[in-house]
Design a protein around this motif. Structure first.
Motif, PDB file in Angstrom:
ATOM      1  N   UNK A 508      46.048  27.012   7.880  1.00 55.96           N
ATOM      2  CA  UNK A 508      46.806  28.176   8.460  1.00 55.96           C
ATOM      3  C   UNK A 508      45.935  29.111   9.241  1.00 55.96           C
ATOM      4  N   UNK A 509      44.967  29.632   8.580  1.00 55.92           N
ATOM      5  CA  UNK A 509      44.054  30.786   9.021  1.00 55.92           C
ATOM      6  C   UNK A 509      43.429  30.181  10.463  1.00 55.92           C
ATOM      7  N   UNK A 510      42.880  28.807  10.216  1.00 56.93           N
ATOM      8  CA  UNK A 510      42.290  28.167  11.455  1.00 56.93           C
ATOM      9  C   UNK A 510      43.084  28.234  12.603  1.00 56.93           C
ATOM     10  N   UNK A 511      44.463  27.740  12.253  1.00 55.54           N
ATOM     11  CA  UNK A 511      45.337  27.598  13.381  1.00 55.54           C
ATOM     12  C   UNK A 511      45.778  29.033  13.960  1.00 55.54           C
ATOM     13  N   UNK A 512      46.091  30.110  12.990  1.00 52.22           N
ATOM     14  CA  UNK A 512      46.363  31.574  13.388  1.00 52.22           C
ATOM     15  C   UNK A 512      44.985  31.871  14.311  1.00 52.22           C
ATOM     16  N   UNK A 513      43.981  31.795  13.873  1.00 56.52           N
ATOM     17  CA  UNK A 513      42.832  32.594  14.487  1.00 56.52           C
ATOM     18  C   UNK A 513      42.420  31.757  15.964  1.00 56.52           C
ATOM     19  N   UNK A 514      42.171  30.271  15.856  1.00 55.05           N
ATOM     20  CA  UNK A 514      41.556  29.414  16.816  1.00 55.05           C
ATOM     21  C   UNK A 514      42.588  28.329  17.327  1.00 55.05           C
ATOM     22  N   UNK A 515      43.831  28.561  16.944  1.00 55.06           N
ATOM     23  CA  UNK A 515      44.435  27.530  17.431  1.00 55.06           C
ATOM     24  C   UNK A 515      44.753  27.297  18.771  1.00 55.06           C
TER      25      UNK A 515
END
Ligand code: ASP
Length: 592
Positions: A508-515
């Motif tokens: 989720x963090x990866x998606x939110x920041x670098x999606x």
């Protein structure tokens, strides 16, 4: 008309001409019947003469002028009777016929000359006056030249200059973000770019092929000597390239810049792996002007009864050679104390002096001449040389020896001005295990690709395997300064997502920041890679200076403040309120 010529222009060929000049009063000398004034502008200094016999009134006026007054004068150029060879205009002077004060000046708070009596703080507070001083002005002009030549070279190679935004979302380069509150989006913040990394990669997805930008980057780092919270990079990215293409392009740029701006031919740059740099110099940015490679002595120094070495993980040393290595016992004692300071923390320093027919060493009683001869052979040392040896835990010992090597380089005068030793350091590890936080950090940044051969190990390997992954990541080092760094990037969603996973991001963090980036990789992202040069540091290194601050027109001090404009500063409540930043207590107090 303010001027027919500038203050650095007049020569013997102008003698007899009537000229008009404008500039600042640098200095004046009053000899009663004659007054001399040095008038300065960016281009130089010209001597003006006022003669009481020619015009008493004018002479009296000239005497009243203070330092840094802004003047316009007209007069006739004549040959000087006593010439100043140190000045380009030193053969001539101007006999002044008319004088106009364009602006008066208060007495400046420090001397505006090559050497100044002003301390750091006062010069920063009056930076516009410090910038009038020739050495600083030359630095800023040099910087401008370097930027212009950079643009020329890269434009010639078909690079496109693209501006990327400053109000963005975090791009991690290993520092904290500076953030900017958004008025229109209450409670939300932009981050200032630590680098344009993600944008330049998106420009490759966009098909721009070759991008560059001379760009401000912002990193909120803890105070370290000679760092600036905002600094400039020559930032580049290229598509359909291998590491080799990037190294060649930017080696070319570096050679071109050295050649066109300071007339230095650099030749081909040597290359060294990260592992070798650490093994041979204890540093990933070795200063190659110094020489003095590390020599490991475990096999010849251990097991002879000297407990310090016997219990050490690593015994390693350097050899100081030549006349400059004439260290007295007192020098060595001082050097040992220097190494034992807490900043370095060596327990001791063992030396072996190679003398005619023998050795002198405090560990002599543990080692026979035959033993020591083996050491000397390893170093290739000769009579008159001194070996300096450290021991202990491997990583720490190498670091300490690296400090010693640099110090010896200084003491022995090996870091010569005008001598430039570039080096590519290659094959950095992809990830670095951090014991304290119990997780991996990206050695370069999270967008760096593992080497092709390491991709499947990265996707399928266990925890230990991850520590051994190598990246196509490279640094350009010149004279021990890291000038630039870059890498081939990941351009594939799966691998990028795996990397975020290893770096401890949840899905989720990866998606939110670098999606946005991973999403872009799904639309035909080309293989790509790039590099960024620290522009301020490049200016300083090429000029043989150690401080980047003097190459920045308006730098911050070492607590991150601009003391001239007094920033950062507080803002008033209305503004805080508009930005939805009003403190809770205050807002509730206001309601009551
Ligand atoms: N963005 C990187 C940096 O600022 C450089 C690069 O990888 O191109 O260090």
């Amino acid at each position: 008309m303010y001027r027919t010529h500038n203050c650095g222009e007049l020569r013997m060929t102008h003698v007899g001409q009537e000229v008009t000049l404008s500039g600042w009063l640098q200095a004046s000398r009053d000899f009663g019947s004659m007054t001399f004034i040095d008038m300065r502008d960016r281009y130089g200094i010209t001597q003006l003469v006022f003669n009481i016999e020619d015009d008493e009134g004018l002479c009296a006026e000239a005497r009243k002028l203070g330092r840094e007054f802004v003047l316009r004068i007209s007069g006739v150029v004549r040959e000087r009777s006593n010439k100043n060879e140190n000045r380009a205009t030193g053969d001539v002077e101007i006999v002044v016929k008319s004088l106009e004060i364009l602006n008066a000046s208060k007495t400046p708070p420090f001397t505006i000359d090559d050497e100044t009596d002003g301390g750091d703080e006062i010069r920063m507070k009056y930076r516009y006056l410090d910038l009038r001083r020739n050495p600083i002005q030359q630095n800023i002009i040099f910087r401008s030249k370097l930027a212009i030549e950079t643009r020329k070279y890269l434009a010639d190679q078909n690079f496109v200059e693209v501006e990327t935004p400053c109000l963005i979302k975090s791009t991690p380069e290993g520092a904290r973000d500076f953030v900017v509150p958004s008025r229109m989006n209450a409670g939300q913040f932009y981050a200032l770019p630590q680098s344009p990394q993600t944008f330049k990669q998106l420009l490759m997805v966009a098909g721009l092929d070759k991008y560059f930008q001379i760009v401000k980057c912002f990193r909120d780092e803890d105070l370290r000597a000679d760092r600036q919270p905002e600094f400039t990079q020559i930032d580049c990215e290229m598509s359909f390239v291998t590491q080799e293409d990037i190294l060649n392009t930017f080696e070319g740029l570096t050679r071109y810049l050295f050649n066109t701006t300071i007339g230095i031919e650099l030749g081909d740059f040597p290359r060294m792996s990260y592992d070798d740099a650490l093994r041979l110099y204890g540093s990933d940015k070795p200063d190659l002007r110094i020489g003095m490679e590390f020599v490991e002595l475990n096999d010849v120094a251990k097991g002879k009864g000297f407990p310090v070495f016997d219990s050490a993980e690593l015994v390693v040393g350097i050899c100081a050679s030549g006349e400059a290595a004439n260290f007295s016992n007192k020098d060595i004692k001082k050097l040992t104390e220097w190494m034992q300071r807490p900043q370095i923390g060596a327990k001791g320093l063992v030396y072996v002096k190679v003398e005619a027919g023998g050795f002198k060493s405090p560990v002599g009683k543990f080692y026979s001449d035959e033993d020591l001869t083996k050491w000397v052979e390893k170093f290739g040392a000769k009579e008159g040389d001194i070996l300096f040896i450290l021991s202990g835990e491997e990583e720490k010992t190498r670091k300490q020896l690296s400090e010693l090597r640099l110090e010896m380089g200084k003491r022995m005068g090996l870091m010569k001005e005008g001598d430039f030793k570039p080096l590519w350091v290659l094959d950095f590890p992809l990830l670095e295990w951090d014991e304290d936080s119990n997780r991996f950090h990206a050695m370069h940044h999270p967008f760096t690709a593992p080497k092709k051969d390491d991709v499947s190990r990265m996707l399928n390997g266990d925890h230990e395997t991850m520590k051994s992954l190598r990246a196509d990541a490279y640094d350009l080092v010149i004279n021990g300064s890291e000038i630039g760094g870059g890498s081939i990037r990941i351009h594939d969603r799966e691998l990028q997502s795996k990397n975020f996973d290893l770096l401890g991001f949840t899905k989720e963090e990866a998606e939110a920041q670098f999606g946005f980036l991973m999403g872009a990789f799904e639309f035909g992202a080309p293989p790509h890679g790039g590099i960024a040069f620290g522009f301020d540091r490049l200016c300083a290194v090429m000029s043989g200076q150690s401080s980047i601050r003097d190459f920045i027109a308006f730098p911050k001090n070492n607590t991150g403040r601009d003391i001239m404009i007094d920033a950062p500063s507080t803002i008033d409540n209305t503004q805080l309120d508009e930005l939805s930043l009003k403190l809770e207590e205050e807002s509730s107090a206001a309601k009551e």
